[in-house]
Design a protein around this motif. Structure first.
Motif, PDB file in Angstrom:
ATOM      1  N   LEU A 171       0.673  -1.226  -0.071  1.00 37.14           N
ATOM      2  CA  LEU A 171      -0.088   0.120  -0.154  1.00 37.14           C
ATOM      3  C   LEU A 171       0.744   1.206   0.182  1.00 37.14           C
ATOM      4  O   LEU A 171       0.425   2.314  -0.443  1.00 37.14           O
ATOM      5  CB  LEU A 171      -0.990   0.092   1.257  1.00 37.14           C
ATOM      6  N   ASN A 172       1.961   1.125   0.613  1.00 37.38           N
ATOM      7  CA  ASN A 172       2.717   2.296   0.562  1.00 37.38           C
ATOM      8  C   ASN A 172       3.318   2.598  -0.702  1.00 37.38           C
ATOM      9  O   ASN A 172       3.521   3.846  -1.045  1.00 37.38           O
ATOM     10  CB  ASN A 172       4.046   2.031   1.785  1.00 37.38           C
ATOM     11  N   ASN A 173       3.868   1.556  -1.185  1.00 41.08           N
ATOM     12  CA  ASN A 173       4.324   2.018  -2.521  1.00 41.08           C
ATOM     13  C   ASN A 173       3.127   2.142  -3.765  1.00 41.08           C
ATOM     14  O   ASN A 173       3.623   3.340  -4.559  1.00 41.08           O
ATOM     15  CB  ASN A 173       5.011   0.405  -3.127  1.00 41.08           C
ATOM     16  N   CYS A 174       2.068   1.559  -3.590  1.00 45.42           N
ATOM     17  CA  CYS A 174       0.877   2.306  -4.441  1.00 45.42           C
ATOM     18  C   CYS A 174       0.691   3.780  -4.249  1.00 45.42           C
ATOM     19  O   CYS A 174       0.541   4.558  -4.903  1.00 45.42           O
ATOM     20  CB  CYS A 174      -0.309   1.359  -4.099  1.00 45.42           C
ATOM     21  N   HIS A 175       0.875   4.151  -2.635  1.00 47.66           N
ATOM     22  CA  HIS A 175       0.780   5.434  -2.460  1.00 47.66           C
ATOM     23  C   HIS A 175       1.380   6.418  -3.114  1.00 47.66           C
ATOM     24  O   HIS A 175       1.256   7.532  -3.661  1.00 47.66           O
ATOM     25  CB  HIS A 175       0.519   5.662  -0.821  1.00 47.66           C
ATOM     26  N   MET A 187      -0.727  -3.127  -9.344  1.00 46.50           N
ATOM     27  CA  MET A 187       0.005  -3.719  -8.003  1.00 46.50           C
ATOM     28  C   MET A 187      -1.322  -4.299  -7.314  1.00 46.50           C
ATOM     29  O   MET A 187      -0.943  -5.143  -6.274  1.00 46.50           O
ATOM     30  CB  MET A 187       0.555  -2.376  -7.437  1.00 46.50           C
ATOM     31  N   LEU A 188      -2.137  -3.455  -7.117  1.00 49.45           N
ATOM     32  CA  LEU A 188      -3.161  -3.863  -6.051  1.00 49.45           C
ATOM     33  C   LEU A 188      -4.247  -5.218  -6.594  1.00 49.45           C
ATOM     34  O   LEU A 188      -4.462  -6.244  -5.695  1.00 49.45           O
ATOM     35  CB  LEU A 188      -4.351  -2.603  -5.692  1.00 49.45           C
ATOM     36  N   PHE A 189      -4.378  -5.347  -7.747  1.00 55.17           N
ATOM     37  CA  PHE A 189      -5.353  -6.262  -8.448  1.00 55.17           C
ATOM     38  C   PHE A 189      -4.593  -7.228  -9.130  1.00 55.17           C
ATOM     39  O   PHE A 189      -5.418  -8.247  -9.853  1.00 55.17           O
ATOM     40  CB  PHE A 189      -6.556  -5.443  -9.281  1.00 55.17           C
ATOM     41  N   LEU A 190      -3.385  -7.314  -9.378  1.00 57.36           N
ATOM     42  CA  LEU A 190      -2.740  -8.410 -10.225  1.00 57.36           C
ATOM     43  C   LEU A 190      -1.648  -9.206  -9.484  1.00 57.36           C
ATOM     44  O   LEU A 190      -1.061  -8.686  -8.795  1.00 57.36           O
ATOM     45  CB  LEU A 190      -2.403  -8.016 -11.533  1.00 57.36           C
ATOM     46  N   ASN A 191      -1.993 -10.392  -9.973  1.00 56.59           N
ATOM     47  CA  ASN A 191      -0.512 -11.197  -9.423  1.00 56.59           C
ATOM     48  C   ASN A 191       0.343 -11.002 -10.550  1.00 56.59           C
ATOM     49  O   ASN A 191       0.368 -10.484 -11.491  1.00 56.59           O
ATOM     50  CB  ASN A 191      -0.817 -12.704  -9.540  1.00 56.59           C
ATOM     51  N   LYS A 192       1.755 -11.354  -9.952  1.00 60.23           N
ATOM     52  CA  LYS A 192       3.163 -10.905 -10.910  1.00 60.23           C
ATOM     53  C   LYS A 192       2.918 -11.436 -12.169  1.00 60.23           C
ATOM     54  O   LYS A 192       3.254 -10.635 -13.303  1.00 60.23           O
ATOM     55  CB  LYS A 192       4.328 -11.545 -10.118  1.00 60.23           C
ATOM     56  N   LYS A 248     -12.015  -5.516 -14.651  1.00 61.24           N
ATOM     57  CA  LYS A 248     -13.243  -6.687 -14.082  1.00 61.24           C
ATOM     58  C   LYS A 248     -13.101  -6.582 -12.677  1.00 61.24           C
ATOM     59  O   LYS A 248     -14.069  -6.481 -11.889  1.00 61.24           O
ATOM     60  CB  LYS A 248     -12.924  -8.081 -14.608  1.00 61.24           C
ATOM     61  N   ARG A 249     -11.768  -6.632 -11.947  1.00 61.20           N
ATOM     62  CA  ARG A 249     -11.708  -6.787 -10.526  1.00 61.20           C
ATOM     63  C   ARG A 249     -11.954  -5.479  -9.816  1.00 61.20           C
ATOM     64  O   ARG A 249     -12.809  -5.446  -8.729  1.00 61.20           O
ATOM     65  CB  ARG A 249     -10.215  -7.463 -10.104  1.00 61.20           C
ATOM     66  N   CYS A 250     -11.730  -4.451 -10.374  1.00 59.55           N
ATOM     67  CA  CYS A 250     -12.157  -2.877  -9.841  1.00 59.55           C
ATOM     68  C   CYS A 250     -13.651  -2.965  -9.865  1.00 59.55           C
ATOM     69  O   CYS A 250     -14.245  -2.569  -8.907  1.00 59.55           O
ATOM     70  CB  CYS A 250     -11.449  -1.746 -10.647  1.00 59.55           C
TER      71      CYS A 250
END
Length: 269
Positions: free
Chosen positions: A187-191, A215-220, A231-233
């Motif tokens: 979350l810090n990196n996303c922010h 970064m929040l919704f996908l695996n690598k 879709k996930r959002c």
């Protein structure tokens, strides 16, 4: 034990990207949002920032909130005692702590309210209080810390954050408890990407924001990332089928816009 002397400290920063509703926010630690004018010799912003009337207009024209040359500032003044030989070190501590504190508060406001609030230059001044018999002797100790925010900020108009009155108490509570860096590393990196998007050109800002979503919704190693993120959002944000489909379409459109803007930037090189 060495005698301590009394020093007056004044701190000021002009805010870009907010209207008068930000005056209702409480950022704590003695700092206040305050309406001030660029007109010389009234609120003395020219003296605070060690410039003249033209310099103020050049630097802060885009920050004015009305045609009367009023601005929103963060302001604080107070007095403290220091041993004379330690005052330079104390001033450095004040400068560093103030920069960190105000930067965190502004970043918190951007995160909670999704507005382009920022400041360009921070003025921190310290001056020894003088006895009456020597008050004419100039013993002042002044320094201005410059904080770069955006290129051509002085001439580029940006939208202004407006805070709904019913949200003021909620935002003040969250601002008080919000700490940076965020303890969760992801979350810090996303922010960090999210916050950086406010200081970049549109094409780069969109890329930074879509990177946050990935970064929040996908695996690598997932493929078809645009469709999966959209879709996930949509499923997370909405319960209604029509709202989900609309969100899905808008996110895919954002990805397409990102690619078009990126290609345009490449063609400029």
């Amino acid at each position: 034990m060495e005698e301590k002397l009394i020093y007056d400290i004044e701190i000021c920063a002009v805010i870009f990207g907010a209207d008068k509703t930000i005056l209702n926010l409480d950022i704590g630690n003695g700092f206040k949002f305050r309406e001030m004018t660029m007109i010389p010799n009234i609120d003395e912003l020219d003296k605070i920032f060690e410039t003249d009337a033209m310099g103020l207009r050049r630097d802060y024209e885009a920050a004015k909130i009305d045609d009367n040359l009023n601005l929103i500032c963060i302001y604080k003044s107070y007095s403290n005692e220091f041993v004379k030989k330690e005052v330079s070190d104390e001033f450095e501590k004040i400068t560093n702590n103030t920069l960190k504190y105000l930067d965190d508060k502004i970043r918190g406001i951007r995160l909670l309210l999704e507005g382009p609030v920022r400041f360009k230059k921070l003025a921190i001044k310290i001056r020894q209080q003088m006895p009456i018999q020597v008050e004419k002797i100039n013993m002042s100790f002044k320094r201005v810390a410059l904080i770069p925010i955006s290129e051509a900020m002085h001439s580029t108009e940006i939208s202004k954050l407006k805070i709904d009155e019913i949200r003021v108490d909620e935002i003040n509570r969250k601002l008080k408890s919000l700490k940076f860096p965020i303890s969760n590393e992801l979350l810090n990196n996303c922010h960090r990407y999210y916050d950086l998007s406010y200081h970049r050109e549109n094409c780069i800002a969109i890329t930074l924001l879509t990177t946050c979503l990935e970064m929040l919704f996908l695996n690598k190693k997932e493929n078809a990332k645009k469709e999966r993120v959209a879709k996930r959002c949509s499923v997370l944000l909405y319960d209604n089928k029509e709202d989900r489909l609309d969100c899905y379409a808008r996110l895919l459109k954002t990805y397409k816009k990102d690619q078009i803007l990126y290609m345009k930037e490449l063609m400029k090189v």
